[in-house]
Design a protein around this motif. Structure first.
Motif, short mmCIF file in Angstrom:
data_model
loop_
_atom_site.label_atom_id
_atom_site.label_comp_id
_atom_site.label_asym_id
_atom_site.label_seq_id
_atom_site.Cartn_x
_atom_site.Cartn_y
_atom_site.Cartn_z
N TRP A 155 -12.36 -65.42 28.34
CA TRP A 155 -12.08 -65.35 29.78
C TRP A 155 -12.85 -66.44 30.51
O TRP A 155 -14.07 -66.55 30.38
N ASP A 156 -12.12 -67.23 31.24
CA ASP A 156 -12.68 -68.34 32.01
C ASP A 156 -12.82 -67.88 33.46
O ASP A 156 -11.82 -67.68 34.14
N THR A 157 -14.03 -67.71 33.90
CA THR A 157 -14.25 -67.17 35.25
C THR A 157 -14.41 -68.31 36.26
O THR A 157 -14.71 -69.45 35.89
N ALA A 158 -14.25 -67.96 37.51
CA ALA A 158 -14.46 -68.94 38.59
C ALA A 158 -15.94 -68.91 38.97
O ALA A 158 -16.51 -67.85 39.20
N SER B 173 -11.15 -76.64 40.75
CA SER B 173 -11.91 -75.41 40.53
C SER B 173 -11.00 -74.24 40.15
O SER B 173 -9.91 -74.10 40.69
N THR B 174 -11.46 -73.41 39.21
CA THR B 174 -10.68 -72.24 38.79
C THR B 174 -10.59 -71.21 39.92
O THR B 174 -11.57 -70.95 40.61
N VAL B 175 -9.39 -70.66 40.05
CA VAL B 175 -9.15 -69.62 41.06
C VAL B 175 -9.11 -68.26 40.37
O VAL B 175 -8.30 -68.06 39.47
N LYS C 263 -16.94 -75.00 32.49
CA LYS C 263 -16.45 -73.82 31.74
C LYS C 263 -15.00 -74.01 31.29
O LYS C 263 -14.67 -73.80 30.13
N THR C 264 -14.16 -74.39 32.22
CA THR C 264 -12.74 -74.57 31.89
C THR C 264 -12.57 -75.69 30.87
O THR C 264 -11.80 -75.56 29.90
N CYS C 265 -13.31 -76.77 31.05
CA CYS C 265 -13.21 -77.90 30.12
C CYS C 265 -13.68 -77.49 28.73
O CYS C 265 -13.10 -77.92 27.72
N GLY D 212 -5.05 -71.39 35.37
CA GLY D 212 -6.39 -70.98 35.78
C GLY D 212 -6.99 -71.99 36.73
O GLY D 212 -7.99 -71.75 37.36
N LYS D 213 -6.40 -73.15 36.78
CA LYS D 213 -6.88 -74.13 37.75
C LYS D 213 -5.81 -74.30 38.81
O LYS D 213 -4.65 -74.00 38.61
N GLY D 214 -6.17 -74.83 39.93
CA GLY D 214 -5.19 -75.09 40.96
C GLY D 214 -5.61 -74.46 42.27
O GLY D 214 -6.61 -73.78 42.35
MG LIG Z 1 -13.07 -73.58 35.88
#
Ligand SMILES: [Mg+2]
Ligand SMILES: Nc1nc2c(ncn2[C@@H]2O[C@H](COP(=O)(O)OP(=O)(O)OP(=O)(O)O)[C@@H](O)[C@H]2O)c(=O)[nH]1
Length: 246
Positions: A115-118, A92-94, A73-75, A23-25
């Motif tokens: 769900w982890d959104t960008a 940042s999430t893509v 959010k991702t963390c 989800g990151k990259g």
């Molecule tokens: Mg994120």
């Protein structure tokens, strides 16, 4: 009660210790999550991904993390799922990604598909497509934009969606952008529960997701003997930023 099995997507099986969770990259590689494949941020229909890890559950809900880019959010999701903090440079999430976690709530196995959104504006149309099926939402805020996020949720999500406003980075006076009083005021204005969290220290992270799961389970089971008030539960269980709950 019969037990169902949860199948985690590839996103759920990636290791946070690698420093770059799924989800990151930069969006160069294709990754899969239920029904979608992300390639350079473009979403294509696909079959669900297959994994050999599974866990039984009774009821399942979809929860979305929404908010500005960089709020954590991702963390928060990685902290909740794996108990780790993603230190280092911000990636940042893509597009969108998900992870499953099964909680035991009053003897009932509740699966949260989170769900982890960008947060970046260019992925907003991707996020919109996912609101429709969401049962719960948590919002992280950096600034006044929360009005815009709440308006967006009202527009795209189900009417009876469970909402929770989170003020993350409570561990750091330097990194936090919003004062607790401002967060509380905004939450009151919109009639949603609010709490301060820290993905770094773990403060209130478990509580935030557990509270949403409890409310969702309560609503879905409609047990007249069971009384549950989300705001009261949060107020009772919440720890202050000076504390160290993990
Ligand atoms: Mg994120
Ligand atoms: N001090 C502190 N920093 C945090 C916390 N949570 C996240 N961060 C940092 O904030 C930056 C952004 O975190 P992410 O979780 O990637 O942010 P995001 O909301 O997912 O951002 P997008 O994917 O772009 O929407 C990273 O550098 C993290 O290390 C926290 O609780 N405390």
């Amino acid at each position: 009660m019969s037990r169902k099995k949860t199948v985690k997507g590839k996103a759920a099986s990636s290791s946070p210790s690698a420093g770059s969770p799924s989800g990151k990259g930069a969006g160069k590689a294709a990754r899969s999550s239920p029904g979608i494949v992300q390639m350079n941020g473009v979403v294509h229909p696909s079959r669900p991904s297959i994994s050999n890890s599974s866990e039984f559950y009774d009821i399942a809900f979809k929860v979305m993390l929404v908010g500005d880019s960089g709020v954590g959010k991702t963390c928060l999701l990685v902290r909740f799922k794996d108990g780790a903090f993603l230190a280092g440079s911000f990636i940042s999430t893509v597009g969108i990604d998900f992870r499953n976690k099964v909680l035991s709530i009053d003897g009932v196995k509740v699966k949260l598909q989170i769900w982890d959104t960008a947060g970046q504006e260019r992925f907003r149309s991707v996020t919109h497509a996912y609101y429709r099926d969401a049962h719960g939402e948590t919002l992280q805020h950096t600034c006044l934009y929360q009005h815009a996020w709440l308006t967006e949720i009202h527009e795209y999500a189900q009417q009876d969606v469970v909402l929770m406003l989170l003020g993350n980075k409570a561990d750091s006076t330097h990194d936090r952008v919003v004062k607790r009083e401002d967060g509380e005021r905004l939450a009151k204005e919109f009639g949603v529960p609010f709490m301060e969290t820290s993905a770094r220290s773990g403060l209130n992270v478990e509580l935030a997701f557990t509270a949403v799961a409890k409310e969702l389970k309560h609503r879905s089971m409609k047990d007249p003997n069971e009384k549950f008030k989300l705001q009261e539960y949060v107020n009772k269980e919440m720890k202050g930023a000076g504390c160290c709950r993990t």
